[in-house]
Design a protein around this motif. Structure first.
Motif, mmCIF file in Angstrom:
data_model
loop_
_atom_site.group_PDB
_atom_site.id
_atom_site.type_symbol
_atom_site.label_atom_id
_atom_site.label_comp_id
_atom_site.label_asym_id
_atom_site.label_seq_id
_atom_site.Cartn_x
_atom_site.Cartn_y
_atom_site.Cartn_z
ATOM 1 N N ALA A 82 19.582 155.379 66.308
ATOM 2 C CA ALA A 82 18.935 154.904 65.091
ATOM 3 C C ALA A 82 17.643 155.679 64.875
ATOM 4 N N PHE A 83 17.345 155.942 63.611
ATOM 5 C CA PHE A 83 16.145 156.675 63.218
ATOM 6 C C PHE A 83 15.236 155.686 62.495
ATOM 7 N N THR A 84 14.129 155.340 63.147
ATOM 8 C CA THR A 84 13.336 154.181 62.734
ATOM 9 C C THR A 84 12.175 154.521 61.808
ATOM 10 N N GLY A 85 12.008 155.785 61.443
ATOM 11 C CA GLY A 85 10.916 156.154 60.551
ATOM 12 C C GLY A 85 9.578 155.751 61.135
ATOM 13 N N ASP A 86 8.733 155.103 60.304
ATOM 14 C CA ASP A 86 7.439 154.623 60.783
ATOM 15 C C ASP A 86 7.452 153.127 61.074
ATOM 16 N N THR A 87 8.599 152.488 60.908
ATOM 17 C CA THR A 87 8.665 151.049 61.174
ATOM 18 C C THR A 87 8.423 150.774 62.648
ATOM 19 N N LEU A 88 9.177 151.435 63.501
ATOM 20 C CA LEU A 88 9.024 151.277 64.951
ATOM 21 C C LEU A 88 8.792 152.646 65.564
ATOM 22 N N LEU A 89 7.638 152.797 66.202
ATOM 23 C CA LEU A 89 7.319 154.013 66.935
ATOM 24 C C LEU A 89 7.519 153.764 68.427
ATOM 25 N N ILE A 90 7.364 154.784 69.216
ATOM 26 C CA ILE A 90 7.513 154.635 70.663
ATOM 27 C C ILE A 90 6.268 153.937 71.208
ATOM 28 N N ARG A 91 6.446 152.697 71.653
ATOM 29 C CA ARG A 91 5.362 151.839 72.142
ATOM 30 C C ARG A 91 4.320 151.576 71.046
ATOM 31 N N GLY A 92 4.770 151.523 69.813
ATOM 32 C CA GLY A 92 3.859 151.259 68.714
ATOM 33 C C GLY A 92 4.640 150.936 67.450
ATOM 34 N N CYS A 93 3.947 151.009 66.305
ATOM 35 C CA CYS A 93 4.587 150.780 65.010
ATOM 36 C C CYS A 93 3.719 151.402 63.931
ATOM 37 N N GLY A 94 4.265 151.507 62.739
ATOM 38 C CA GLY A 94 3.499 152.028 61.626
ATOM 39 C C GLY A 94 2.409 151.061 61.193
ATOM 40 N N ARG A 95 1.345 151.593 60.626
ATOM 41 C CA ARG A 95 0.241 150.763 60.152
ATOM 42 C C ARG A 95 0.671 149.984 58.910
ATOM 43 N N THR A 96 -0.044 148.925 58.625
ATOM 44 C CA THR A 96 0.347 148.032 57.522
ATOM 45 C C THR A 96 -0.815 147.747 56.566
ATOM 46 N N ASP A 97 -1.807 148.632 56.564
ATOM 47 C CA ASP A 97 -3.018 148.364 55.780
ATOM 48 C C ASP A 97 -3.103 149.193 54.504
ATOM 49 N N PHE A 98 -2.002 149.800 54.077
ATOM 50 C CA PHE A 98 -1.979 150.521 52.809
ATOM 51 C C PHE A 98 -0.525 150.635 52.351
ATOM 52 N N GLN A 99 -0.329 151.114 51.118
ATOM 53 C CA GLN A 99 1.018 151.430 50.607
ATOM 54 C C GLN A 99 1.983 150.238 50.751
ATOM 55 N N GLU A 100 1.624 149.097 50.247
ATOM 56 C CA GLU A 100 2.396 147.848 50.280
ATOM 57 C C GLU A 100 2.651 147.330 51.698
ATOM 58 N N GLY A 101 1.848 147.745 52.656
ATOM 59 C CA GLY A 101 2.060 147.304 54.023
ATOM 60 C C GLY A 101 1.955 145.796 54.179
ATOM 61 N N ASP A 102 2.787 145.248 55.068
ATOM 62 C CA ASP A 102 2.787 143.807 55.312
ATOM 63 C C ASP A 102 3.187 143.570 56.763
ATOM 64 N N SER A 103 2.263 143.058 57.548
ATOM 65 C CA SER A 103 2.493 142.911 58.984
ATOM 66 C C SER A 103 3.638 141.957 59.304
ATOM 67 N N ARG A 104 3.702 140.836 58.611
ATOM 68 C CA ARG A 104 4.774 139.866 58.879
ATOM 69 C C ARG A 104 6.144 140.455 58.538
ATOM 70 N N SER A 105 6.189 141.181 57.452
ATOM 71 C CA SER A 105 7.444 141.811 57.059
ATOM 72 C C SER A 105 7.882 142.841 58.091
ATOM 73 N N LEU A 106 6.945 143.640 58.584
ATOM 74 C CA LEU A 106 7.288 144.627 59.612
ATOM 75 C C LEU A 106 7.783 143.942 60.883
ATOM 76 N N TYR A 107 7.106 142.885 61.282
ATOM 77 C CA TYR A 107 7.509 142.152 62.488
ATOM 78 C C TYR A 107 8.934 141.632 62.350
ATOM 79 N N ARG A 108 9.244 141.052 61.192
ATOM 80 C CA ARG A 108 10.609 140.566 60.956
ATOM 81 C C ARG A 108 11.612 141.718 60.983
ATOM 82 N N SER A 109 11.263 142.827 60.366
ATOM 83 C CA SER A 109 12.177 143.963 60.338
ATOM 84 C C SER A 109 12.535 144.428 61.744
ATOM 85 N N VAL A 110 11.514 144.529 62.584
ATOM 86 C CA VAL A 110 11.763 145.004 63.951
ATOM 87 C C VAL A 110 12.552 143.972 64.742
#
Length: 245
Positions: free
Chosen positions: A139-167
């Motif tokens: 699977a190619f996770t883009g910036d949603t899930l990084l290796i021991r990290g994740c993409g930031r959620t403080d710009f460009q419609e970012g939403d921490s809860r949404s990212l958490y659910r996605s992962v």
């Protein structure tokens, strides 16, 4: 924890490529029999390199796909369409970016006999997708899930809860031996697995409230390329083709 991973089938080609300036990984996949290829998350400055490699290997680039509308580099999809006529640009319908083909959740694209499935994983942006090639266990996770990290959620419609659910609901529910390939890494890591990230990701092993608090207090600097990259990427990267191209 380290379940044996699926070996690639003999007719499947995989090549991981890297852009040093943006620390972006691009991925060239192909059907060795039919020579049809796809390229995930190409970078503008590497488009000539990628096109040359595709020609040398005797492949035909069918699709150039982006996991999301990037803010840290300009996509190479528009330039690749010029370098390799017939290439179709692809991105999520929810991305807000122009492309020849827009994907919705669980839509698939074919290259040769192989199939890539697009799975909506918003949170870093509204249009983030994770691309699966299930037969190969990757699977190619883009910036949603990084290796021991994740993409930031403080710009460009970012939403921490949404990212958490996605992962947790979409990526962590994949088989544990699935190999995961992110769009970026800044420490020299190249891949991970579902099992590893479920156990060792320091952000996403937290509960959702602790994760949201962490993400809301990262105090990260404004992305250096965002004012250039986002407008260009809305136009498939065509705003910013190098003058010496």
């Amino acid at each position: 924890m380290l379940d044996s991973r699926k070996p690639f089938t003999e007719d499947f080609f995989f090549r991981q490529l890297f852009d040093e300036q943006s620390h972006t990984y691009s991925y060239l996949l192909a059907d060795i029999t039919t020579k049809e290829a796809i390229l995930i998350d190409p970078v503008l400055e590497q488009a000539k390199r990628d096109a040359q490699l595709i020609k040398e290997l005797g492949f035909t680039l069918k699709y150039a796909l982006n996991t999301h509308m990037h803010a840290d580099h300009v996509t190479g999809t528009g330039f690749l369409k010029q370098l390799l006529p017939g290439t179709v640009s692809v991105i999520s319908q929810s991305s807000g970016a122009k492309a020849d083909k827009h994907l919705v959740d669980n839509e698939t694209v074919q290259f040769g006999r192989h199939e890539l499935r697009a799975m909506a994983t918003p949170g870093h942006t509204n249009g983030c997708m994770t691309f699966l090639v299930e037969e190969q266990g990757i699977a190619f996770t883009g910036d949603t899930l990084l290796i021991r990290g994740c993409g930031r959620t403080d710009f460009q419609e970012g939403d921490s809860r949404s990212l958490y659910r996605s992962v947790h609901e979409r990526i962590f529910t994949l088989p544990e031996n699935f190999r995961l390939f992110p769009a970026h890494d800044y420490k020299g890591n190249m891949e991970t697995t579902v099992a590893e990230e479920k156990r060792y990701n320091p952000r996403l092993t937290k509960d959702v409230e602790a994760f949201v608090e962490l993400m809301n207090n990262l105090n990260l600097p404004y992305p250096k390329m965002i004012d250039k990259a986002v407008p260009a990427n809305r136009e498939c990267g065509l705003f910013d083709i190098p003058k010496d191209a």
